[in-house]
Design a protein around this motif. Structure first.
Motif, PDB file in Angstrom:
ATOM      1  N   LEU A 113       0.762  -1.059  -0.063  1.00 17.45           N
ATOM      2  CA  LEU A 113      -0.139   0.117  -0.142  1.00 17.45           C
ATOM      3  C   LEU A 113       0.815   1.284   0.268  1.00 17.45           C
ATOM      4  N   SER A 114       0.441   2.334  -0.606  1.00 19.22           N
ATOM      5  CA  SER A 114       0.934   3.687  -0.649  1.00 19.22           C
ATOM      6  C   SER A 114       0.784   4.433   0.842  1.00 19.22           C
ATOM      7  N   GLU A 115       1.571   5.215   1.079  1.00 17.26           N
ATOM      8  CA  GLU A 115       1.272   6.002   2.525  1.00 17.26           C
ATOM      9  C   GLU A 115       0.057   6.467   2.509  1.00 17.26           C
ATOM     10  N   GLU A 116      -0.616   6.742   1.538  1.00 17.64           N
ATOM     11  CA  GLU A 116      -2.039   7.584   1.696  1.00 17.64           C
ATOM     12  C   GLU A 116      -2.875   6.184   1.816  1.00 17.64           C
ATOM     13  N   GLU A 119      -3.028   5.222   5.331  1.00 11.81           N
ATOM     14  CA  GLU A 119      -3.699   6.178   6.200  1.00 11.81           C
ATOM     15  C   GLU A 119      -5.055   6.127   6.213  1.00 11.81           C
ATOM     16  N   THR A 120      -5.471   5.718   5.198  1.00 12.15           N
ATOM     17  CA  THR A 120      -6.707   5.466   4.824  1.00 12.15           C
ATOM     18  C   THR A 120      -7.428   4.099   5.667  1.00 12.15           C
ATOM     19  N   LEU A 121      -6.696   3.314   5.732  1.00 16.77           N
ATOM     20  CA  LEU A 121      -6.889   2.006   6.607  1.00 16.77           C
ATOM     21  C   LEU A 121      -6.879   2.260   8.049  1.00 16.77           C
ATOM     22  N   GLU A 122      -5.610   3.085   8.363  1.00 20.12           N
ATOM     23  CA  GLU A 122      -5.468   3.649  10.088  1.00 20.12           C
ATOM     24  C   GLU A 122      -6.851   4.344  10.376  1.00 20.12           C
ATOM     25  N   THR A 123      -7.347   5.289   9.429  1.00 24.96           N
ATOM     26  CA  THR A 123      -8.486   6.070   9.640  1.00 24.96           C
ATOM     27  C   THR A 123      -9.903   5.233   9.673  1.00 24.96           C
ATOM     28  N   TYR A 124      -9.916   4.197   9.120  1.00 25.94           N
ATOM     29  CA  TYR A 124     -10.998   3.412   9.220  1.00 25.94           C
ATOM     30  C   TYR A 124     -11.189   2.962  10.443  1.00 25.94           C
ATOM     31  N   GLN A 157      -7.951  -5.919   3.481  1.00 26.99           N
ATOM     32  CA  GLN A 157      -8.470  -4.933   4.400  1.00 26.99           C
ATOM     33  C   GLN A 157      -9.004  -3.616   3.895  1.00 26.99           C
ATOM     34  N   LEU A 158      -7.936  -2.946   2.990  1.00 24.60           N
ATOM     35  CA  LEU A 158      -8.432  -1.969   2.336  1.00 24.60           C
ATOM     36  C   LEU A 158      -9.358  -1.796   1.412  1.00 24.60           C
ATOM     37  N   GLY A 159      -9.419  -3.034   0.654  1.00 21.52           N
ATOM     38  CA  GLY A 159     -10.256  -3.208  -0.414  1.00 21.52           C
ATOM     39  C   GLY A 159     -11.817  -3.593   0.194  1.00 21.52           C
ATOM     40  N   TYR A 160     -11.839  -4.292   1.102  1.00 23.26           N
ATOM     41  CA  TYR A 160     -13.065  -4.865   1.630  1.00 23.26           C
ATOM     42  C   TYR A 160     -13.387  -4.405   2.852  1.00 23.26           C
TER      43      TYR A 160
END
Length: 717
Positions: A113-116, A119-124, A157-160
């Motif tokens: 994953l990219s840093e962005e 961060e999206t996953l951490e925000t979730y 986890q990012l995708g689903y």
């Protein structure tokens, strides 16, 4: 003043003046009637006892039947889940799914994953998942606690997982989320084969279904929750029962292996209690992964509550059947919690449950893994015994209970069926009322019959003759019917007065003898007491191999200065009772008690091979008594004790004061070693140390002079 007795007429004459009641024939009628009535009462009592016992047995049998029915149902339910999991993981579809998803998962490992994106996953997790988790578990978690370490896990986890922005989202949408449209082999495989697991979840009623590879990665999840992509060997769930079950089945490398876990708080399900059935995927040549099915808590509760149809199934208004684990916590829900959630917390707290736990149970509406059940019935069932009893339930109420162990491989559970005692034995109360009414009818009939047969019975004096013979034989409790106003009544009253007087005098004599015996035995051993009662003037006995403990309380006088005389005596009695109990427990006999001291021996009254060990153990227990007293009263009282063993002499000193004492070399040396250092502790002679050094640790404390020789003193560590 004149004697009142001289003013009153003689009793016989007064009775004669008062007489004028029923005749002898009437008395005979009443006596016959009494016998008949007593017989009726006895017969009624026997019938009542037998009938009452039969009704109680019936209530218990019904409760046992319900318990056995529920036990069979829950056993069959879990066995069917295990069989289904084993079959599903062995078929060709499961093998194809495992191989395809494993390969697709491995392909994602090369796409970090990219840093962005990270961060999206951490925000979730920070905004969606962790806040309700912390609320349900009352534990804080970091934003990255549940993010997988692997690239593939993060990508899944990012995708689903991260798309589930509402944890209350319709589960059907989560099950249908397969193809992400990103062109990856994983999306294609999920779209092609994922419906196999989703159909199992829908048709079999599982909470979730997971597919893991042999490295411990969760390569697929039907609901795509926070457990998707994690590794059960190294990730946040590595210490769970689920992870251990995974490792156990993979270690077998056999598709025949199946493991079921007990309930545990499952973080991806927001800490809700969860069970897993885990079975390898593969064929006889080997396994390619593991399939895990999350068993629904509702399914367990539905079986144990009978679909919440308690009354229809014979459990009335208060009965229930529930499961308890080895940790004494419930494994199924409480009926009271389901029917009366508003009053559950108060009832549970009154029954001994922690108020915070009771409130938590009421708040979440579930007792599994929260409600403790520490009754004697549960202890008996956990010991492998089945039976029934009447006692307190987990809510503190009086219940009839049928308990038994539950024989399900892999689960250490017991089953308990209970119903309030008042409800269970309600038929007994009704039966009692019916018996009493019937008995009254019988008594009425007997009374009428006695009127007809009264003239056939004569010689009432036989009752009195029999009573006289009983008194002659030594039975002073006999009484003849009194209250009559004729000659037989006079005679009976006189006899009863005589018997009562003799009985009272005999009881007084016996009580006085018992008090004398008790007093003697508190002052001296039984053997000395017997010699004293025989009139011996000089009573002494020499004893070999006796251990002597001379203990002294330090600090009690300082503590007592702030107490009244009554408080001081009370506190000293409390201490001495505790030391007496320690002596009895250790098999040590108390010789005498002083204000601040205690003289005891072992092997004096009862010869004991291990008297030395018992004396040391008593001294150590006496220190524990003082420690408990200090903790309860905020004091700092200590003990200084000396112990020696050898020959002593015991006897009765000063016959008029009944002072029983102990003297000799062992007593003297025990007294001297006690004060060798002036510090609190347990000090023993060299002989005691030599005989107990394998069981007790000692340090050298000093020396004392005895009979011209130097004696080494040792202190118990």
């Amino acid at each position: 003043m004149a004697d009142p007795d001289t003013l009153a007429p003689p009793r016989p004459r007064r009775w004669k003046r008062l007489r004028g009641g029923l005749s002898i024939q009437s008395k005979l009628l009443l006596m016959l009637l009494s016998v008949s009535l007593v017989s009726a009462v006895i017969v009624g009592a026997i019938g009542f006892t037998n009938g009452r016992q039969a009704l109680q047995d019936s209530a218990l049998d019904q409760l046992i039947s319900i318990r056995e029915l529920r036990a069979a149902e829950i056993t069959e339910t879990i066995d069917s889940v295990i069989r289904d999991a084993s079959l599903q993981s062995r078929n060709l579809s499961a093998q194809t799914l495992s191989q395809t998803m494993n390969a697709a998962f491995d392909e994602l490992q090369s796409d970090p994953l990219s840093e962005e994106q990270l961060e999206t996953l951490e925000t979730y997790y920070a905004e969606v998942f962790i806040p309700p988790l912390e609320e349900s578990s009352e534990t804080e978690y970091s934003d990255t606690a549940f993010i997988p370490d692997s690239n593939a896990g993060q990508r899944l986890q990012l995708g689903y997982t991260s798309r589930n922005l509402d944890l209350d989202e319709d589960y059907q949408e989560l099950l249908a989320r397969e193809d992400l449209g990103d062109g990856t082999a994983y999306s294609a495989a999920a779209a092609q084969y994922g419906d196999y697991l989703t159909h199992l979840v829908e048709e079999a009623g599982y909470e979730d279904a997971l597919l893991l590879n042999l490295d411990g990665d969760v390569v697929y999840s039907a609901y795509k929750g926070p457990d998707l992509g994690t590794n059960v060997n190294t990730g946040p769930y590595r210490d769970t029962l689920f992870a251990q079950a995974y490792r156990d089945v993979t270690a077998t490398n056999s598709v025949d292996a199946v493991e079921i876990t007990d309930f545990e708080a499952w973080i991806p399900s927001l800490n809700h209690p969860t069970m897993w059935v885990v079975s390898p995927v593969g064929d006889d040549d080997g396994i390619t992964g593991v399939m895990a099915f999350q068993l629904s808590l509702h399914r367990i509760n539905n079986v144990m509550t009978g679909g919440e149809q308690w009354a229809e199934q014979g459990l009335g208004e208060t009965g229930e059947v529930y499961l308890v684990g080895r940790d004494d916590l419930m494994r199924s829900n409480s009926r009271l919690l389901i029917e009366h959630p508003d009053t559950y917390a108060e009832r549970a707290a009154d029954g001994g449950t922690s108020p915070s736990i009771a409130s938590r149970i009421a708040e979440i509406g579930g007792a599994v893994l929260l409600q403790p059940v520490t009754t004697r019935a549960i202890s008996e069932a956990q010991a492998g015994r089945a039976g029934t009893m009447t006692g307190l339930d987990y809510l503190g109420g009086d219940s009839v209970i049928a308990y038994a162990p539950l024989h399900i491989e892999g689960l250490d559970w017991v089953i308990n069926a209970r119903i309030d005692t008042a409800e269970a034995f309600a038929p007994v109360v009704e039966f009692t009322r019916n018996v009493l009414l019937s008995l009254l009818g019988i008594l009425l009939g007997v009374s009428l019959l006695s009127l007809v047969l009264a003239q056939a019975f004569t010689r009432p004096i036989h009752r009195l003759v029999g009573a006289v013979r009983q008194v002659a034989a030594g039975d002073l409790n006999v009484q003849v019917p009194g209250g009559a106003r004729d000659e037989f009544g006079d005679l009976g009253n006189a006899f009863n007065d005589m018997a009562s007087s003799l009985r009272v005098k005999q009881e007084l004599i016996e009580e006085q003898q018992k008090e004398n015996e008790k007093l003697l035995h508190t002052l001296m051993p039984e053997s000395v007491a017997n010699r004293y009662k025989k009139g011996d003037e000089t009573i002494s006995e020499a004893h070999e191999n006796v251990s002597v403990v001379f203990a002294e309380l330090l600090g009690f006088d300082d503590y007592a200065r702030g107490l009244t005389a009554e408080q001081e005596t009370s506190q000293l009695n409390t201490l001495m009772r505790g030391i007496d109990e320690a002596a009895a427990k250790a098999g040590v006999e108390k010789v005498r008690t002083l204000h601040g001291g205690y003289l005891a021996s072992s092997g004096l009254v009862i010869p004991r091979v291990d008297n030395v060990r018992r004396s040391v153990e008593f001294a150590r227990q006496a220190v524990e008594v003082l420690d408990r007293f200090n903790a309860q009263n905020g004091t700092s009282i200590t003990l200084r004790a000396g112990i020696d063993t050898g020959t002593v002499t015991s006897g009765l000193v000063a016959r008029t004061s009944l002072a029983y004492d102990l003297w000799g070399d062992a007593v003297n040396l025990a007294y001297r070693v006690r004060s060798v250092s002036g510090q609190p502790g347990i000090y023993v002679s060299q002989t005691v140390r030599d005989r107990t050094q394998e069981m007790v640790d000692y340090v050298e404390a000093g020396t004392v002079e005895t009979q011209g020789q130097t004696e080494t003193v040792w202190k118990v560590v």
